[in-house]
Scaffold this active site. Structure first.
Site, PDB file in Angstrom:
ATOM      1  N   ASP A 262      -8.427  -5.688  -5.512  1.00  0.00           N
ATOM      2  CA  ASP A 262      -7.977  -4.540  -4.725  1.00  0.00           C
ATOM      3  C   ASP A 262      -8.368  -3.221  -5.377  1.00  0.00           C
ATOM      4  O   ASP A 262      -7.933  -2.929  -6.490  1.00  0.00           O
ATOM      5  CB  ASP A 262      -6.455  -4.617  -4.571  1.00  0.00           C
ATOM      6  CG  ASP A 262      -5.913  -3.482  -3.736  1.00  0.00           C
ATOM      7  OD1 ASP A 262      -6.722  -2.808  -3.045  1.00  0.00           O
ATOM      8  OD2 ASP A 262      -4.686  -3.259  -3.767  1.00  0.00           O
TER       9      ASP A 262
ATOM     10  N   HIS B 170      -6.008  -6.443  -1.235  1.00  0.00           N
ATOM     11  CA  HIS B 170      -4.919  -5.504  -0.948  1.00  0.00           C
ATOM     12  C   HIS B 170      -3.677  -6.234  -0.401  1.00  0.00           C
ATOM     13  O   HIS B 170      -3.730  -6.850   0.643  1.00  0.00           O
ATOM     14  CB  HIS B 170      -5.444  -4.486   0.075  1.00  0.00           C
ATOM     15  CG  HIS B 170      -4.730  -3.171   0.051  1.00  0.00           C
ATOM     16  ND1 HIS B 170      -4.256  -2.567  -1.091  1.00  0.00           N
ATOM     17  CD2 HIS B 170      -4.425  -2.318   1.069  1.00  0.00           C
ATOM     18  CE1 HIS B 170      -3.695  -1.419  -0.776  1.00  0.00           C
ATOM     19  NE2 HIS B 170      -3.781  -1.238   0.522  1.00  0.00           N
TER      20      HIS B 170
ATOM     21  N   SER C  21       0.828  -1.190   0.000  1.00  0.00           N
ATOM     22  CA  SER C  21       0.000   0.000   0.000  1.00  0.00           C
ATOM     23  C   SER C  21       0.881   1.267   0.000  1.00  0.00           C
ATOM     24  O   SER C  21       1.815   1.343  -0.794  1.00  0.00           O
ATOM     25  CB  SER C  21      -0.930  -0.055   1.219  1.00  0.00           C
ATOM     26  OG  SER C  21      -1.942   0.882   1.102  1.00  0.00           O
TER      27      SER C  21
END
Ligand SMILES: *[C@@H]1O[C@H](CO)[C@@H](O)[C@H](O)[C@H]1NC(C)=O
Ligand SMILES: *[C@@H]1O[C@H](CO)[C@@H](O)[C@H](O)[C@H]1NC(C)=O
Ligand SMILES: *[C@@H]1O[C@H](CO)[C@@H](O)[C@H](O)[C@H]1NC(C)=O
Length: 477
Positions: free
Chosen positions: A419, A444, A160
């Site tokens: 995601d 994710h 991320s």
């Protein structure tokens, strides 16, 4: 530098007896602190002021002085949570005889440069990506010296925003980091020409794919909510009862907040749509998106179902909440995808108000959510009011390359089809050494997580690809 070097020596001696901390997955680390420079770019403002930056270290697999250093570029939270959520790094460390180090991002977790005053002005001004990257670069250089590891390769990992930082370490400090795995890193978001309405359409699509009719049920529920709210007080009290709210909705602004609270739950269920039970950010069951769809379709009506689906996120798998305190559980901020709560949320809000422009809000046209916009003007006003800053998007663009990343090398960008962040990720190879891998069945940064028997084949393939790239970077002359 002399001061921080000196205290590292001190810490290594003092902390040598530190107890290993066993985490949830049974992979222990030792928690340590590094004396870090507060302002790398100004010799006067904070002089030689330092702060204690937390890091986690595990050397039991390391071929001392020879094996690589696997370094995690901490992101917007306590580093201990990222250690737990990034088991891939410790899963593969033994076969690479690697030293594992996870460093905490300044202004998050326990790495607060000014303690409780860290979130005040002007102190919070020291929270920038450039400072965070410099922290990691200085720390790695010092650590290598300390451990007689100056010839060891450094492979960076991040998921991320942490994945963005891993990419940026290669952009800015290729002298220090030899290669990086940037998982679910939406770096193209910082290019002003990149579309900003990518996020909520992908969330919606996840619910659409998980179960036939799911998205229609959700839309119907939002529509009915709108009709109820339009009836005034009686409608609002019906909604409050159906949602089990601790404090009844007082007005239309409170109703809007409830809508944001619901959208936030669906957003996290999509991001964390892992094929097994997990406790990262929330206590979620396996396949939470599907669980959400089932909660709605099995309820007596879609509005009650919508409330039950949101409860999967807020009340967790072993919920103990008597009612929902939506003001405490969801805080509106400069990130329409959610900032969380507490100090970490404040720091992230500040970053969302300065260098990191997040996706646009929802529109009920390209997504299934109510119209909850977050325009550039709204962001500017919010940031001015909240932090006294005006975002400078051109600066992040100049600093972090936008979509033109051909000049970098030795990076693998992974993105999962589930995601919502893949809409700003690097999903195509950029060059022979900047590679993209698509994780079919992945939410994710699923690839960064511990191995699990429920993992889809797509994540196995991605991890093999990542390992082969790491091997090349380590063995390169
Ligand atoms: C900071 O710099 C001043 C002036 O050079 C020096 O006296 C002081 O010892 C330094 N402080 C630390 C913590 O190194
Ligand atoms: C979303 O748009 C549809 C079709 O235009 C409309 O019927 C519905 O009421 C809207 N829903 C909300 C929550 O605004
Ligand atoms: C949370 O979950 C528990 C256990 O399933 C349930 O008893 C409780 O009513 C739920 N809380 C809310 C606010 O719905």
């Amino acid at each position: 530098m002399a001061t921080s070097y000196g205290s590292l020596v001190l810490c290594l001696c003092v902390c040598a007896f530190a107890v290993e901390i066993l985490n949830g997955q049974g992979v222990p680390y030792t928690e340590k602190y590094y004396t870090q420079i507060v302002d790398h770019f100004n010799y006067l403002s904070y002089g030689n002021k330092t702060f204690q930056q937390r890091y986690l270290i595990q050397n039991k697999w390391w071929k001392r002085g020879v094996g690589p250093i696997f370094f995690y570029t901490g992101n917007e939270g306590a580093i201990t949570a990222f250690w737990e959520a990034s088991g891939f790094v410790t899963d593969i460390a033994p076969q690479f005889e690697a030293l594992v180090v996870f460093a905490e991002h300044r202004f998050y977790g326990k790495s607060l440069p000014f303690g409780d005053d860290s979130f005040k002005s002007p102190e919070i001004g020291l929270l920038t990506m450039e400072q965070a990257l410099a922290d990691y670069a200085v720390f790695l250089t010092d650590l290598k010296k300390q451990l007689s590891a100056t010839n060891c390769r450094v492979i960076s990992f991040g998921g991320s925003y942490g994945g963005m930082l891993t990419a940026y370490m290669r952009f800015k400090y290729p002298n220090i980091v030899d290669g990086g795995i940037a998982a679910s890193a939406p770096i193209y978001m910082l290019d002003p020409s990149h579309p900003r309405d990518f996020f909520f359409p992908i969330v919606s699509n996840d619910f659409n794919q998980a179960m036939p009719g799911c998205q229609d049920n959700i839309k119907k529920a939002f529509s009915q909510l709108d009709n109820m709210a339009a009836q005034g007080q009686s409608g609002l009290s019906d909604i409050s009862r159906m949602f089990n709210l601790c404090k009844p909705l007082a007005d239309n602004a409170a109703f809007k907040h409830l809508l944001g609270w619901v959208r936030n739950a669906f957003t996290f269920m999509a991001m964390l749509d892992y094929p097994y039970k997990a406790s990262f950010e929330a206590q979620l069951p396996a396949n939470p998106v599907k669980a959400g769809c089932m909660a709605i379709s099995s309820a007596s009506d879609v509005v009650t179902g919508l409330a039950a689906a949101a409860g999967i996120f807020y009340n967790g798998t072993a919920g103990t909440l008597k009612c929902y305190d939506i003001d405490a559980e969801f805080i509106e901020c400069a990130d329409p995808t959610g900032c969380g709560t507490g100090n970490n949320a404040k720091a992230w809000d500040y970053q969302a108000c300065t260098e990191i422009k997040l996706p646009a809000g929802s529109n009920n046209v390209t997504d299934m959510f109510p119209v909850l916009p977050f325009t550039t003007d709204m962001r500017n006003q919010y940031c001015q009011k909240t932090w006294g800053v005006v975002p400078r998007d051109e600066w992040s663009y100049v600093q972090f390359f936008g979509e033109n990343i051909k000049s970098t090398s030795n990076l693998v960008f992974s993105n999962g089809n589930l995601d919502p962040w893949n809409g700003a990720g690097v999903t195509k190879d950029v060059s022979d050494t900047v590679r993209a891998v698509w994780v079919q069945g992945g939410a994710h940064h699923l690839d960064l997580r511990h191995w699990n028997q429920a993992d889809p084949i797509g994540v196995w393939k991605a991890r093999e690809f990542e390992k082969s790239n790491i091997r090349q970077w380590i063995n390169a002359p």
